[in-house]
Design an enzyme around this catalytic site. Structure first.
Site, short mmCIF file in Angstrom:
data_model
loop_
_atom_site.label_atom_id
_atom_site.label_comp_id
_atom_site.label_asym_id
_atom_site.label_seq_id
_atom_site.Cartn_x
_atom_site.Cartn_y
_atom_site.Cartn_z
CG ASN A 15 0.58 -15.82 45.29
OD1 ASN A 15 -0.58 -15.72 45.36
ND2 ASN A 15 1.52 -16.66 46.05
NE ARG A 66 14.95 -7.13 61.32
CZ ARG A 66 14.12 -7.80 61.98
NH1 ARG A 66 14.00 -9.14 61.50
NH2 ARG A 66 13.85 -7.77 63.26
CG HIS A 110 1.21 -17.80 56.20
ND1 HIS A 110 2.56 -18.07 56.05
CD2 HIS A 110 1.01 -18.49 56.70
CE1 HIS A 110 3.16 -18.99 56.81
NE2 HIS A 110 2.09 -18.82 57.86
CB THR A 142 0.58 -6.87 63.31
OG1 THR A 142 0.27 -8.67 63.43
CG2 THR A 142 -0.72 -6.51 62.81
CG ASP A 146 3.24 -15.74 59.20
OD1 ASP A 146 3.77 -14.66 57.97
OD2 ASP A 146 4.08 -16.04 59.65
CD GLU A 175 -0.12 -19.32 48.34
OE1 GLU A 175 0.88 -18.82 48.63
OE2 GLU A 175 -0.13 -20.79 48.69
C1 GAR Z 1 3.73 -18.82 48.22
O1 GAR Z 1 3.38 -19.94 48.29
C2 GAR Z 1 3.07 -17.96 49.31
O2 GAR Z 1 2.17 -18.29 49.92
C3 GAR Z 1 4.23 -18.48 50.62
O3 GAR Z 1 5.62 -18.48 49.28
C4 GAR Z 1 5.28 -18.46 47.91
C5 GAR Z 1 5.62 -17.86 47.24
O4 GAR Z 1 5.31 -18.43 45.81
N1 GAR Z 1 4.84 -16.98 51.00
C6 GAR Z 1 5.34 -17.41 52.36
O5 GAR Z 1 5.32 -18.97 52.78
C7 GAR Z 1 5.74 -16.63 53.74
N2 GAR Z 1 5.62 -16.93 54.93
P1 GAR Z 1 5.28 -17.06 44.82
O6 GAR Z 1 6.80 -16.21 45.01
O7 GAR Z 1 5.05 -18.03 43.31
O8 GAR Z 1 3.81 -15.78 44.79
#
Ligand code: GAR
Length: 197
Positions: A15, A66, A110, A142, A146, A175
Site C-alpha cells: 500500500n 510503549r 483496514h 481515533t 479501527d 486497497e
Molecule cells: C493490508 O492488507 C492492510 O489493510 C493490513 O495489512 C496489510 C498490509 O499490506 N492492515 C491491517 O491489518 C491493519 N490492522 P502491505 O504491507 O502490503 O500494504
C-alpha cells in the site's frame, strides 16, 4: 501548498508503494518519510530505492514501554513535519496521546468493511460468518481501534471457494485502488466518503 505525507509500515508495504507512486504530477501531496517499527520491513528498502527518506524505530527495543517507543517514533515524524500520516499495514496499536497529536490528519487502511471486523484475522472472520461480501476501509484514526470516521470503502464479493488467503489477495487489489484515491481527495480537503464498487 504541497502537503507532506509520512507513511508508517510494518512489512512489505505494497500500500505504501501505491501511495508513493500516486504522489506525482499535479497531486497535491508528496511522500516525505516512510517509517517502520521493524527495521527489517521490506518496504523500507523499496522506499529508499524510490528516493524517499526512511526511519526505523524497533518496538522490540522498548519491551513493554510503549510510551518510549511512541516518543521515539514521534521524534522521527516531527523531524519530517508531515501534514498527513498514512498508516499502511502498520501493525502496532498507537496510544491515545500519540493519536490525539495527529487527530484529523492520520489515516489508516483496514482490510474489512468497517464497522465489521475491527482488529485482526478479518478475512477468516468474514468467511466464517458466511458473509457474501468483504472489502477494505480507509478511515481517520481515533484512539478507539479501527473506529474513526470513514473516508472510503471498496467492496469485493466473497466466493464459495474463498480461503482467507485468496480473499486477502482480492481485497488487497482494492486497497491499492482505494487508498491512493482517498489520499488524493483528503489532501485536496474532501471529507465525503468515497465508495468504490
Ligand atoms: C493490508 O492488507 C492492510 O489493510 C493490513 O495489512 C496489510 C498490509 O499490506 N492492515 C491491517 O491489518 C491493519 N490492522 P502491505 O504491507 O502490503 O500494504
Amino acid at each position: 501548498m504541497t502537503k507532506r505525507v509520512a507513511i508508517l509500515i510494518s512489512g512489505g508495504g505494497s500500500n505504501m508503494i501505491k501511495l508513493a507512486q500516486s504522489m506525482t504530477g499535479d497531486h497535491p501531496a508528496r511522500p516525505v518519510l516512510v517509517a517502520s517499527n521493524d527495521p527489517a520491513a521490506a518496504g523500507l528498502d523499496v522506499a529508499r530505492e524510490m528516493g524517499i527518506e526512511t526511519a526505523a524505530v524497533d518496538h522490540r527495543a522498548y519491551g513493554r514501554d510503549r510510551a518510549s517507543f511512541e516518543a521515539a517514533l514521534l521524534a522521527e515524524l516531527e523531524r519530517a513535519a508531515p501534514d498527513i500520516i498514512c498508516l499502511a499495514g502498520f501493525m502496532r496499536v498507537l496510544g491515545a496521546e500519540f493519536v490525539s497529536r495527529w487527530e484529523g490528519r492520520m489515516l489508516n487502511i483496514h482490510p474489512s468493511l468497517l464497522p465489521k471486523y475491527r482488529g485482526l484475522d478479518t478475512h477468516a472472520r468474514a468467511i466464517a460468518a458466511g458473509d457474501t461480501e468483504a472489502g477494505c476501509t480507509v478511515h481517520l484514526v481515533t484512539p478507539a481501534l479501527d473506529d474513526g470516521p470513514i473516508l472510503g470503502q471498496a467492496r469485493v464479493p466473497i466466493r464459495a471457494d474463498d480461503t482467507p488467503q485468496s480473499l486477502a489477495a482480492r481485497v488487497l487489489e482494492q486497497e491499492h485502488r482505494l487508498y491512493p484515491a482517498v489520499l488524493r481527495r483528503f489532501a485536496e480537503g474532501e471529507r465525503q466518503p468515497l465508495m468504490l464498487d
